[in-house]
Design an enzyme around this catalytic site. Structure first.
Site, PDB file in Angstrom:
ATOM      1  N   ASP A 109      49.484  46.845  56.214  1.00  0.00           N
ATOM      2  CA  ASP A 109      49.370  45.955  55.333  1.00  0.00           C
ATOM      3  C   ASP A 109      48.016  44.986  55.855  1.00  0.00           C
ATOM      4  OD1 ASP A 109      49.172  43.546  53.259  1.00  0.00           O
ATOM      5  OD2 ASP A 109      51.301  44.477  52.893  1.00  0.00           O
ATOM      6  N   ASP A 128      43.308  47.889  56.113  1.00  0.00           N
ATOM      7  CA  ASP A 128      42.715  47.607  54.703  1.00  0.00           C
ATOM      8  C   ASP A 128      42.893  49.408  54.113  1.00  0.00           C
ATOM      9  OD1 ASP A 128      41.527  47.591  52.094  1.00  0.00           O
ATOM     10  OD2 ASP A 128      40.256  45.680  53.038  1.00  0.00           O
ATOM     11  N   VAL A 129      43.653  49.271  53.276  1.00  0.00           N
ATOM     12  CA  VAL A 129      43.639  50.748  52.789  1.00  0.00           C
ATOM     13  C   VAL A 129      42.430  51.409  51.687  1.00  0.00           C
ATOM     14  CG1 VAL A 129      46.347  50.649  52.024  1.00  0.00           C
ATOM     15  CG2 VAL A 129      44.667  49.963  50.345  1.00  0.00           C
ATOM     16  N   ASN A 176      52.218  52.551  48.665  1.00  0.00           N
ATOM     17  CA  ASN A 176      52.822  51.547  47.899  1.00  0.00           C
ATOM     18  C   ASN A 176      51.660  50.430  47.328  1.00  0.00           C
ATOM     19  OD1 ASN A 176      54.781  49.842  46.519  1.00  0.00           O
ATOM     20  ND2 ASN A 176      54.496  48.826  48.325  1.00  0.00           N
ATOM     21  N   SER A 194      53.476  53.056  37.941  1.00  0.00           N
ATOM     22  CA  SER A 194      53.969  51.789  37.164  1.00  0.00           C
ATOM     23  C   SER A 194      54.213  52.190  35.543  1.00  0.00           C
ATOM     24  CB  SER A 194      52.905  50.685  37.292  1.00  0.00           C
ATOM     25  OG  SER A 194      53.054  49.963  36.059  1.00  0.00           O
ATOM     26  N   TYR A 246      44.240  48.041  35.186  1.00  0.00           N
ATOM     27  CA  TYR A 246      45.677  48.211  35.848  1.00  0.00           C
ATOM     28  C   TYR A 246      45.946  49.552  35.215  1.00  0.00           C
ATOM     29  CZ  TYR A 246      50.215  47.479  38.219  1.00  0.00           C
ATOM     30  OH  TYR A 246      51.274  47.897  38.742  1.00  0.00           O
ATOM     31  N   LYS A 296      47.215  53.318  37.465  1.00  0.00           N
ATOM     32  CA  LYS A 296      48.221  53.698  37.415  1.00  0.00           C
ATOM     33  C   LYS A 296      48.349  54.967  36.657  1.00  0.00           C
ATOM     34  CE  LYS A 296      49.826  50.552  40.285  1.00  0.00           C
ATOM     35  NZ  LYS A 296      50.159  50.895  41.644  1.00  0.00           N
ATOM     36  N   THR A 336      58.797  40.516  42.406  1.00  0.00           N
ATOM     37  CA  THR A 336      58.009  40.281  43.548  1.00  0.00           C
ATOM     38  C   THR A 336      57.106  39.227  43.284  1.00  0.00           C
ATOM     39  OG1 THR A 336      56.342  41.769  42.946  1.00  0.00           O
ATOM     40  CG2 THR A 336      58.112  42.871  43.619  1.00  0.00           C
TER      41      THR A 336
END
Length: 268
Positions: A35, A59-60, A87, A140, A153, A157, A188
């Site tokens: 993360d 950082d992904v 994730n 998602s 978004y 997904k 979350t």
């Protein structure tokens, strides 16, 4: 090679990533967390069995950083990675015309490019522990049918679902399983964020106003465990996701009609 199985989880500082970490840690796995939030990862690590976790800040969106992170985790885990939980992700909502270029690019880079880079970097590690190793992608319910007010978004997904299906075919001969989780609205910290820069209203408030259910994060963790240990390609999590999956398959015309007549888009 260590006999203890190992999972590396991006977005491990909170939310779904933290819940998956706690589930696999409780099952005796060595857990790696990735993360940009070092403090959040440290908090997650404190919840896990002592001595059986590893944190790596990166950082992904950085492809080279993926190799460094996974190589370091593999070494810490005794030479193995059995599961990569792809994730990490961020929310974005509101009408497409209200989303800024910066917001669009950041969501695409983290949610989609980050998942692609993670899969690419994980391949040699998962091949080493195959058969039975697994790439677990967090998609998602928004990747089942496009959601008004969440076009960017949803696009990311849908892409994660497509990545899952593509690699399920590509990596089958290597014995690497590829799976996805498709959660609906999960309880979350992401729900406390504003959908975009033009609104102060939280995602949680919009979900509650729409009368939609918010699923406990523990259900996603349990679903992740089941997905890794089953042959099911996509696992839908939560009432909304399951209803959407059923309707999109068997009643597409009705879903389209409801979508077109839905209330104001998320974030407006």
């Amino acid at each position: 090679m260590s006999e203890r199985k190992a999972i590396f989880i991006t977005g491990g500082a909170s939310g779904i990533g933290r819940a998956i970490a706690r589930k696999f840690g409780a099952e005796g796995w060595f857990v790696g967390l990735g993360d940009i939030d070092a403090e959040g990862m440290a908090t997650t690590a404190e919840m896990l069995p002592g001595g059986f976790s590893y944190c790596h800040t990166f950082d992904v969106r950085d492809r080279a950083a993926w190799d460094v992170a996974l190589d370091a985790f593999s070494k810490a885990a005794g030479g193995r990675i059995d599961v990569l939980a792809n994730n990490a992700g961020i929310p974005i909502g509101g009408s497409l015309v209200d989303n800024s270029v910066e917001e669009i690019e950041r969501c695409l880079d983290i949610n989609l490019k980050g998942a692609l880079f993670g899969a690419q970097a994980a391949y040699p590690h998962l091949k080493k522990t195959a058969p039975g190793s697994c790439l677990l992608n967090t998609a998602s319910a928004a990747g089942i049918y496009g959601t008004p007010g969440a076009s960017v978004y949803s696009a990311t997904k849908f892409g994660v679902r497509a990545l899952t299906e593509s690699l399920d075919g590509e990596w089958a001969e290597d014995g690497i399983n590829v799976r996805s989780l498709c959660p609906s609205f999960i309880d979350t910290p992401l729900l406390e964020h504003s959908p975009n820069a033009k609104t102060n209203e939280s995602v949680r408030q919009r979900v509650e106003d729409a009368g939609l259910e918010i699923t406990p994060v523990s259900e996603v963790a349990d679903a992740a465990w089941q997905a890794v240990h089953s042959d099911k390609l996509h696992t839908l999590v939560g009432k909304t996701a399951k209803q959407m999956g059923f309707a999109a398959r068997w009643m597409p015309g009705r879903v389209r009609k409801q979508t077109r007549s839905s209330l104001r888009p998320l974030g407006r």
